[in-house]
Structures are given as structure tokens and as C-alpha cells.
Design an enzyme around this catalytic site. Structure first.
Site, PDB file in Angstrom:
ATOM      1  N   ARG A  22       0.874  -1.233   0.047  1.00 13.55           N
ATOM      2  CA  ARG A  22      -0.025   0.262   0.030  1.00 13.55           C
ATOM      3  C   ARG A  22       0.771   1.296   0.085  1.00 13.55           C
ATOM      4  O   ARG A  22       1.680   1.295   0.643  1.00 13.55           O
ATOM      5  CB  ARG A  22      -0.940   0.058   1.393  1.00 13.55           C
ATOM      6  CG  ARG A  22      -1.750   1.191   1.350  1.00 13.55           C
ATOM      7  CD  ARG A  22      -2.572   1.180   2.653  1.00 13.55           C
ATOM      8  NE  ARG A  22      -3.385   2.550   2.571  1.00 13.55           N
ATOM      9  CZ  ARG A  22      -3.223   3.204   3.597  1.00 13.55           C
ATOM     10  NH1 ARG A  22      -2.614   2.761   4.801  1.00 13.55           N
ATOM     11  NH2 ARG A  22      -3.854   4.348   3.940  1.00 13.55           N
ATOM     12  N   HIS A  55      -3.024  10.896   1.163  1.00 11.69           N
ATOM     13  CA  HIS A  55      -2.168  10.630   2.581  1.00 11.69           C
ATOM     14  C   HIS A  55      -1.658  12.169   2.879  1.00 11.69           C
ATOM     15  O   HIS A  55      -0.559  12.152   2.968  1.00 11.69           O
ATOM     16  CB  HIS A  55      -1.323   9.588   2.702  1.00 11.69           C
ATOM     17  CG  HIS A  55      -0.769   9.021   3.695  1.00 11.69           C
ATOM     18  ND1 HIS A  55      -1.045   7.565   4.057  1.00 11.69           N
ATOM     19  CD2 HIS A  55      -0.277   9.451   4.802  1.00 11.69           C
ATOM     20  CE1 HIS A  55      -0.452   7.360   5.301  1.00 11.69           C
ATOM     21  NE2 HIS A  55      -0.322   8.461   5.756  1.00 11.69           N
ATOM     22  N   GLU A  73      -6.923   8.362   7.082  1.00 10.85           N
ATOM     23  CA  GLU A  73      -7.130   8.897   8.212  1.00 10.85           C
ATOM     24  C   GLU A  73      -7.446  10.459   8.164  1.00 10.85           C
ATOM     25  O   GLU A  73      -6.943  11.304   8.519  1.00 10.85           O
ATOM     26  CB  GLU A  73      -5.605   8.785   9.095  1.00 10.85           C
ATOM     27  CG  GLU A  73      -5.253   7.479   9.419  1.00 10.85           C
ATOM     28  CD  GLU A  73      -3.860   7.212  10.368  1.00 10.85           C
ATOM     29  OE1 GLU A  73      -3.388   8.410  10.388  1.00 10.85           O
ATOM     30  OE2 GLU A  73      -3.425   6.311  10.494  1.00 10.85           O
ATOM     31  N   ASN A  81      -6.882   1.574  10.352  1.00 16.82           N
ATOM     32  CA  ASN A  81      -5.789   1.666  10.765  1.00 16.82           C
ATOM     33  C   ASN A  81      -5.874   1.812  12.442  1.00 16.82           C
ATOM     34  O   ASN A  81      -6.619   2.766  12.988  1.00 16.82           O
ATOM     35  CB  ASN A  81      -5.151   3.117  10.446  1.00 16.82           C
ATOM     36  CG  ASN A  81      -4.960   3.275   8.925  1.00 16.82           C
ATOM     37  OD1 ASN A  81      -5.393   2.346   8.154  1.00 16.82           O
ATOM     38  ND2 ASN A  81      -4.447   4.441   8.534  1.00 16.82           N
ATOM     39  N   TYR A 112      -3.645   1.522  16.353  1.00 20.04           N
ATOM     40  CA  TYR A 112      -2.246   1.401  17.066  1.00 20.04           C
ATOM     41  C   TYR A 112      -2.521   1.247  18.262  1.00 20.04           C
ATOM     42  O   TYR A 112      -1.573   0.410  19.020  1.00 20.04           O
ATOM     43  CB  TYR A 112      -1.621   2.782  16.795  1.00 20.04           C
ATOM     44  CG  TYR A 112      -1.055   3.149  15.132  1.00 20.04           C
ATOM     45  CD1 TYR A 112       0.148   2.564  14.869  1.00 20.04           C
ATOM     46  CD2 TYR A 112      -1.895   3.435  14.138  1.00 20.04           C
ATOM     47  CE1 TYR A 112       0.612   2.492  13.654  1.00 20.04           C
ATOM     48  CE2 TYR A 112      -1.529   3.522  12.928  1.00 20.04           C
ATOM     49  CZ  TYR A 112      -0.152   3.145  12.631  1.00 20.04           C
ATOM     50  OH  TYR A 112       0.354   3.135  11.343  1.00 20.04           O
ATOM     51  N   GLU A 172      -3.273  -0.119   8.166  1.00 15.91           N
ATOM     52  CA  GLU A 172      -2.176   0.192   8.921  1.00 15.91           C
ATOM     53  C   GLU A 172      -1.980  -0.236  10.623  1.00 15.91           C
ATOM     54  O   GLU A 172      -3.045  -0.579  11.093  1.00 15.91           O
ATOM     55  CB  GLU A 172      -1.950   1.835   9.226  1.00 15.91           C
ATOM     56  CG  GLU A 172      -1.395   2.458   8.145  1.00 15.91           C
ATOM     57  CD  GLU A 172      -1.284   3.961   8.328  1.00 15.91           C
ATOM     58  OE1 GLU A 172      -0.910   4.281   9.546  1.00 15.91           O
ATOM     59  OE2 GLU A 172      -1.491   4.565   7.559  1.00 15.91           O
TER      60      GLU A 172
HETATM   61  O1  IFM Z   1       2.954   7.513  10.153  1.00 13.96           O
HETATM   62  C1  IFM Z   1       1.827   7.499  10.324  1.00 13.96           C
HETATM   63  C2  IFM Z   1       0.970   7.301   9.189  1.00 13.96           C
HETATM   64  O2  IFM Z   1       1.313   8.210   8.082  1.00 13.96           O
HETATM   65  C3  IFM Z   1      -0.573   7.544   9.341  1.00 13.96           C
HETATM   66  N1  IFM Z   1      -0.840   6.499  10.238  1.00 13.96           N
HETATM   67  C4  IFM Z   1      -0.100   6.566  11.467  1.00 13.96           C
HETATM   68  C5  IFM Z   1       1.268   6.429  11.395  1.00 13.96           C
HETATM   69  C6  IFM Z   1       2.059   6.538  12.631  1.00 13.96           C
HETATM   70  O3  IFM Z   1       2.096   7.666  13.287  1.00 13.96           O
END
Ligand code: IFM
Length: 470
Positions: A81, A125, A170, A300, A302, A376
């Protein structure tokens, strides 16, 4: 003696991927007709990015993409991607495409296909052409139409060889970090503008889906990548539940409800009605446009987001995951506090908790019934490189393994998860943190641009080869 647990397997055809984004890796910012984006302007503004870092050179992917694709092939990736830089393809955000810019993506995609790697193209992006920001940026409705035009140019040029597209990456960050807290480009701090930007990003998404459907073969897979917040109230106290509801409204449902249900939720409109006139902002027909069907939803993920009311948070440690700013990125939810889900954090200070990923995938599956992609997921750690550039990064391997296990649990629970794109293939420009934070499974020496796979990359290659986790 306990029996070995069965390895966790993944469905046939599961995409084993990695992700990057144009401004974070390409460099070559003034080559072949590219003009500045908002991130060029922002990163060149003193004080905005750590150490004054910029993406001018980034990691030189524009000139090294063949080497990078070869490394992807060595890892065994089945999908990659990447994002298309809008100001490289349509420099001012208007008018015809620049062929030299498109040629770069044609060559990249051909190289991927030659190595049997499926390209997944993200159209936006975060690198809005600066000229469009100077004309008002995402708070202005016209920007959504400009985005659809650019989408059509990209789809015409690459539609014969790219079958999976994601419109926005995002949009929460674009709207609320870009125009609310100002820690991202363009660095504006007006809550009303942030909400307007969110609506116009939604509209841009819908118009782009229309443009893609018109230009692409019927079997093209269209998606959007949302950084949905795995919101958890800190307690069952009414104030904490209310705080969590507000964050869910302006962090998640502001995108999922219009895109997947064709409406803005009443509670969001009530929470933010003192800031924007929604009935003027949302024109007749907008919601039908925004809710054009997509084929797959990109998540995405985290870390989870633990919320309390500010009143309940006195004397408690707080989490700040989105950079320092005295301006809130949460319009209508300012009276809210963020807490660490646990003390086990990455170099970003983000708590590690893969249950937020399985919970979110299952919640999306139950609520919307759509196929899902994890577009992500990954972690920054304080990597230490040996003299030969090698990095032993067991924390990153553990993070990736535990999050893949969470995906396999969500699949076992019924979620139709079709692939995983770890963030990130290579160390790169981490926005306001500059080059301080390393997310890659491939180490990049920022002086020489030499790439060296970390131990997590070898581990991932092994998982891909076996199609399973131990
Ligand atoms: O690096 C970023 C990415 O560009 C978008 N999502 C989160 C990642 C980590 O912060």
C-alpha cells in the site's frame, strides 16, 4: 505436559502487506514538475517539525523504488500500500495531469506487478497541493471537487493495473490535527474549520468513489482508511460514559455514519452545533454522495483510547497521543481526559493493547457487515543499530505478532478481514516527529539511505512464508 497450541492460520488469499505514504518516503520534492504540498510548507516553517526535519529527501524512494520493491519481494509481500502524491500528479490541484509524475507511479506499479505484489493505491495521505490550501483548504467545499478531479486523473492513468484503491488515509488527522490542534499541516487551529474540513473530506471521499467507479473496471475494490479510535470509558461513571460517547462521535462516527449509513448522528450535531451550522454545511444530496457503497473498509489501528470526563481525571496521569498543542483536536468534546490503557508503551508513548484491534474489527463487522482490511498497524521503538546497520527489535516483532493474533481472533469471531498492511515497510518521516521515530521493519540509515532489514522483517517474511503464526 501441555500440547502445543495450533498455529494461527489466515484465510486463503489473505493479503500480506506493508504500507508507506508519499511524503514520508519519496523525497524529490521539486522534481519532474512536483510543486509544494501543505506538508512542504509546514515542515519548512520553523518550530513545526522536530529538529527542523523535512521530507525534501525523505528516504529517497523516488529514485530507489526498484531496490525497495526488490526488498518487498524478498520479504514475500503479496501486497503493498503506497500513496500517490497529489502535487506530483496535478501540481496546482487543478487542470491536466503531469505525465512525468504519473510515470513514476506507472513504473512503481509495473515493478510491483512484475514481482507478483498487488498494488494498493491511497489517493490522499495528507499532501494537499499548497495552492488549494491557499484557496481555503479542506474547510472549503471546492476542495472536495478538486479531489474528485484528481482522482479521475489517477484512475485513468493507473486503473488498468491497480485494482484496489483507498480514497483517504485517516481523514480524522487531516481535519482535526490539521485544522483543530494544528500539530499537522496546514497547522490551523479553528474548531469550526476542523468540522467543515471533516465534512468536505467525507464529500471528497464520496465524489472520489463516484469518479473511481466511472473510470475503473467493475471488479475494482474501493476502500477508505479510517483511524477509528477504540474508545473505552475509564469507568461506568455517567461522566466517563458521556466523555467516551463524545469522543466516539467526533472521532469515529463523524466518518462511519455518513460513509456507511448516509447520515450524521444527532448527538454529534448536538455536541458541535454551537460551532458550525450543519444545515448550511451539508447540502442536499451530500449524504447520498458520501454513502456511495465501498467494497472494503480499511482500519488503521495502533492503540486503544481510554476516556474519562476531565472532572474525574484530577490527579490522574494523562495520555497525550497527538502532539503538544493548547488547541484541542476534539471539537465539542473539550471537557474530556485521555488515559493510558496500560504502562507498556511504544516510543510514541502509545500503550500496547491488541485487544483494541480485535474489538474494533468485530464491532465493525457486527455493525456494518463489510469486508475489512487492516490498512495500518505497527510500532515505533528506540532501535539500536549495530555497526553493520542490523537491528534486533524483538519488541516490534512481539507487537506485530500479538496484533496479527488479534486479527486471527477477529476472523475466528466472524469478521471478514482480508489483509494486513503493517506500518511501515521502512523507517521514514514521521510527520511532526520528523525522523525521530522509527516504525519500519527495514532500517534506513538517514545519512547514506542504506536499507537493512531488521529482525522483525525476517520474522514477518517467515510468517508470510508459512501463512500462519506460531
Ligand atoms: O506515520 C503515520 C501514518 O502516516 C499514518 N498513520 C499513523 C502512522 C504512525 O503515526
Amino acid at each position: 505436559m501441555t500440547a502445543n497450541p495450533a498455529p494461527r492460520t489466515f484465510p486463503a488469499g489473505f493479503a500480506w502487506g506493508a504500507a508507506t505514504a508519499a511524503y514520508q518516503i519519496e523525497g524529490a520534492v521539486a522534481e519532474d514538475g512536483r510543486t509544494p504540498s501543505i506538508w512542504d510548507t509546514f515542515s519548512h516553517t520553523p518550530g513545526k517539525v522536530a529538529n527542523g526535519d523535512t521530507g525534501d529527501t525523505a528516504i529517497g524512494h523516488y529514485h530507489r523504488f526498484r531496490e525497495d520493491v526488490r526488498m518487498m519481494a524478498d520479504l514475500g509481500l503479496t501486497a503493498y500500500r503506497f500513496s500517490i502524491s497529489w502535487p506530483r500528479v496535478q501540481p496546482t490541484g487543478r487542470g491536466p495531469a503531469v505525465e512525468r509524475g504519473l510515470d513514476f507511479y506507472r513504473a512503481l506499479v509495473d515493478e510491483l506487478l512484475t514481482h507478483g505484489i498487488a498494488p494498493v493505491a491511497t489517493l490522499y495521505h495528507w499532501d494537499l497541493p499548497q495552492e488549494l490550501e491557499s484557496a481555503g483548504g479542506w474547510p472549503v467545499r471546492e476542495t472536495a471537487y478538486r479531489f474528485a478531479d484528481y482522482t479521475a486523473l489517477a484512475a485513468e492513468a493507473l486503473g488498468d493495473r491497480v485494482s484496489t484503491w483507498t480514497t483517504l488515509n485517516e481523514p480524522w488527522c487531516s481535519a482535526f490535527l490539521g485544522y483543530g490542534s494544528g500539530v499537522h499541516a496546514p497547522g490551523r487551529t479553528d474548531p469550526a474549520d476542523a468540522l467543515k474540513a471533516a465534512h468536505h473530506l467525507n464529500l471528497g471521499h464520496g465524489l472520489a468513489v463516484g469518479a473511481l467507479r466511472a473510470a475503473l473496471p467493475a471488479d475494482a475494490q474501493l476502500a477508505v482508511s479510517l483511524n477509528l479510535h477504540a474508545v473505552r470509558p475509564r469507568s461506568a461513571d455517567a461522566g466517563d460514559l458521556e466523555a467516551a460517547r463524545r469522543i466516539d462521535a467526533v472521532g469515529n462516527r463523524i466518518f462511519t455514519s455518513p460513509m456507511l449509513k448516509g447520515r450524521y448522528d444527532e448527538d454529534l450535531l448536538a455536541d458541535t452545533g454551537h460551532l458550525v451550522k450543519w444545515d448550511e454545511l451539508v447540502h442536499d444530496g451530500d449524504l447520498a454522495e458520501i454513502s456511495r457503497p465501498i467494497d472494503v473498509l480499511g482500519l488503521n489501528y495502533y492503540n486503544p483510547t481510554v476516556i474519562s470526563s476531565a472532572a474525574n481525571a484530577k490527579d490522574l496521569p494523562r495520555q497525550d497521543g497527538h502532539g503538544a498543542s493548547s488547541h484541542s483536536p476534539w471539537p465539542g468534546a473539550e471537557d474530556v481526559a485521555f488515559h493510558l490503557a496500560n504502562e507498556n508503551v511504544t516510543a510514541m508513548g502509545w500503550p500496547i493493547d491488541p485487544t483494541g484491534l480485535s474489538d474494533t474489527l468485530l464491532a465493525l463487522h457486527h455493525e456494518f457487515g463489510v469486508p475489512l482490511l487492516v490498512t495500518e498497524n505497527g510500532a515505533a521503538f528506540e532501535d539500536v543499530a549495530g555497526p553493520d546497520g542490523s537491528v534486533h527489535d524483538p519488541e516490534r516483532t512481539a507487537y506485530l505478532r500479538d496484533h496479527l493474533a488479534a486479527i486471527s481472533e477477529a476472523i475466528a469471531g466472524g469478521a471478514d478481514v482480508r489483509g494486513y498492511f503493517l506500518w511501515s515497510l521502512m523507517d521514514n518521516f514521521e510527520w511532526a516527529y520528523g525522523y525521530e521515530k522509527r516504525f519500519g521493519i527495514i532500517r534506513v540509515d538517514y545519512d547514506t539511505l542504506v536499507r537493512t532489514p531488521k529482525s522483525s522483517a525476517h520474522w514477518y517474511a517467515d510468517v508470510i512464508r508459512r501463512g500462519a503464526l506460531d
